[in-house]
Design an enzyme around this catalytic site. Structure first.
Site, PDB file in Angstrom:
ATOM      1  N   ASP A  31      39.383 -62.378  11.149  1.00 51.00           N
ATOM      2  CA  ASP A  31      40.025 -61.683  12.259  1.00 51.00           C
ATOM      3  C   ASP A  31      41.145 -60.793  11.706  1.00 51.00           C
ATOM      4  O   ASP A  31      41.886 -61.190  10.806  1.00 51.00           O
ATOM      5  CB  ASP A  31      40.611 -62.696  13.251  1.00 51.00           C
ATOM      6  CG  ASP A  31      40.978 -62.057  14.574  1.00 51.00           C
ATOM      7  OD1 ASP A  31      40.299 -62.335  15.579  1.00 51.00           O
ATOM      8  OD2 ASP A  31      41.953 -61.278  14.608  1.00 51.00           O
ATOM      9  N   ILE A  32      41.250 -59.586  12.245  1.00 46.10           N
ATOM     10  CA  ILE A  32      42.233 -58.617  11.749  1.00 46.10           C
ATOM     11  C   ILE A  32      43.671 -59.043  12.059  1.00 46.10           C
ATOM     12  O   ILE A  32      44.617 -58.642  11.381  1.00 46.10           O
ATOM     13  CB  ILE A  32      41.925 -57.214  12.343  1.00 46.10           C
ATOM     14  CG1 ILE A  32      42.449 -56.106  11.454  1.00 46.10           C
ATOM     15  CG2 ILE A  32      42.424 -57.073  13.764  1.00 46.10           C
ATOM     16  CD1 ILE A  32      41.943 -54.712  11.830  1.00 46.10           C
ATOM     17  N   GLU A  96      38.693 -59.552  24.741  1.00 41.43           N
ATOM     18  CA  GLU A  96      39.167 -58.176  24.548  1.00 41.43           C
ATOM     19  C   GLU A  96      38.073 -57.252  24.046  1.00 41.43           C
ATOM     20  O   GLU A  96      38.171 -56.034  24.191  1.00 41.43           O
ATOM     21  CB  GLU A  96      40.324 -58.161  23.538  1.00 41.43           C
ATOM     22  CG  GLU A  96      41.615 -58.703  24.106  1.00 41.43           C
ATOM     23  CD  GLU A  96      42.714 -58.791  23.068  1.00 41.43           C
ATOM     24  OE1 GLU A  96      42.491 -58.378  21.916  1.00 41.43           O
ATOM     25  OE2 GLU A  96      43.790 -59.292  23.426  1.00 41.43           O
ATOM     26  N   HIS A 101      31.634 -63.210  20.671  1.00 43.02           N
ATOM     27  CA  HIS A 101      32.151 -63.664  19.381  1.00 43.02           C
ATOM     28  C   HIS A 101      32.799 -65.034  19.531  1.00 43.02           C
ATOM     29  O   HIS A 101      33.358 -65.360  20.571  1.00 43.02           O
ATOM     30  CB  HIS A 101      33.159 -62.660  18.790  1.00 43.02           C
ATOM     31  CG  HIS A 101      34.255 -62.275  19.717  1.00 43.02           C
ATOM     32  ND1 HIS A 101      34.077 -61.365  20.737  1.00 43.02           N
ATOM     33  CD2 HIS A 101      35.546 -62.675  19.799  1.00 43.02           C
ATOM     34  CE1 HIS A 101      35.211 -61.220  21.401  1.00 43.02           C
ATOM     35  NE2 HIS A 101      36.124 -62.012  20.853  1.00 43.02           N
ATOM     36  N   MET A 102      32.705 -65.799  18.453  1.00 40.97           N
ATOM     37  CA  MET A 102      33.274 -67.137  18.403  1.00 40.97           C
ATOM     38  C   MET A 102      34.446 -67.114  17.433  1.00 40.97           C
ATOM     39  O   MET A 102      34.336 -66.553  16.343  1.00 40.97           O
ATOM     40  CB  MET A 102      32.174 -68.068  17.893  1.00 40.97           C
ATOM     41  CG  MET A 102      32.529 -69.508  17.765  1.00 40.97           C
ATOM     42  SD  MET A 102      31.026 -70.416  17.236  1.00 40.97           S
ATOM     43  CE  MET A 102      30.265 -70.748  18.824  1.00 40.97           C
ATOM     44  N   HIS A 103      35.592 -67.663  17.851  1.00 40.70           N
ATOM     45  CA  HIS A 103      36.752 -67.778  16.956  1.00 40.70           C
ATOM     46  C   HIS A 103      36.702 -69.146  16.275  1.00 40.70           C
ATOM     47  O   HIS A 103      36.579 -70.168  16.959  1.00 40.70           O
ATOM     48  CB  HIS A 103      38.067 -67.725  17.738  1.00 40.70           C
ATOM     49  CG  HIS A 103      38.331 -66.445  18.469  1.00 40.70           C
ATOM     50  ND1 HIS A 103      39.236 -65.502  18.026  1.00 40.70           N
ATOM     51  CD2 HIS A 103      37.824 -65.946  19.624  1.00 40.70           C
ATOM     52  CE1 HIS A 103      39.284 -64.493  18.883  1.00 40.70           C
ATOM     53  NE2 HIS A 103      38.438 -64.737  19.862  1.00 40.70           N
TER      54      HIS A 103
END
Ligand code: 5GP
Length: 114
Positions: A31-32, A96, A101-103
């Site tokens: 993740d950025i 967002e 997507h999965m974190h």
């Protein structure tokens, strides 16, 4: 909400993101804006906008996303202490980017939401 092409460009290696895992079904990258020492996003290679688009035909992708997240957690050595997996859905869920997507978050004690 940001456009799906952001993640499509990462999957297709059009942007210089640090891909840490890729197979024919999913791609995983950092993740950025990490919320934890380990914060990795796992995304399907085919476009699915959100959890709402999961159905009988494509539901196995979710199992694969979980299995790769678990594998990465082991590789990153965060399994024993524990980690969190989050999937946000749409506006009220805090999604967002218009691309499922999965974190995977770990490496520190996380609160109830992150
Ligand atoms: P959401 O809130 O949609 O569940 O999470 C979107 C995540 O994507 C955020 O944690 C955000 O930091 C991350 N993100 C946004 N833009 C980029 C980008 O260009 N590259 C990467 N690697 N992550 C991004």
């Amino acid at each position: 909400m940001k456009h799906e092409s952001l993640f499509q460009d990462i999957i297709n290696k059009k942007t210089p993101e640090n891909i840490i895992y890729q197979d024919t079904i999913v791609t995983a990258f950092k993740d950025i804006n990490p919320k934890a020492p380990v914060h990795i996003l796992i995304v399907p290679n085919i476009f699915i906008s959100s959890l709402n688009e999961i159905n009988e035909k494509n539901k196995d992708i979710l199992a694969h996303m979980f299995s790769i997240a678990i594998k990465i957690a082991k590789q990153k050595k965060i399994s024993k202490e524990g980690y969190k997996i989050i999937v946000n859905c749409n506006k009220n869920g805090g999604q967002e980017i218009n691309y499922l997507h999965m974190h995977l978050l770990g490496g520190k004690k996380l609160n109830s939401l992150y």
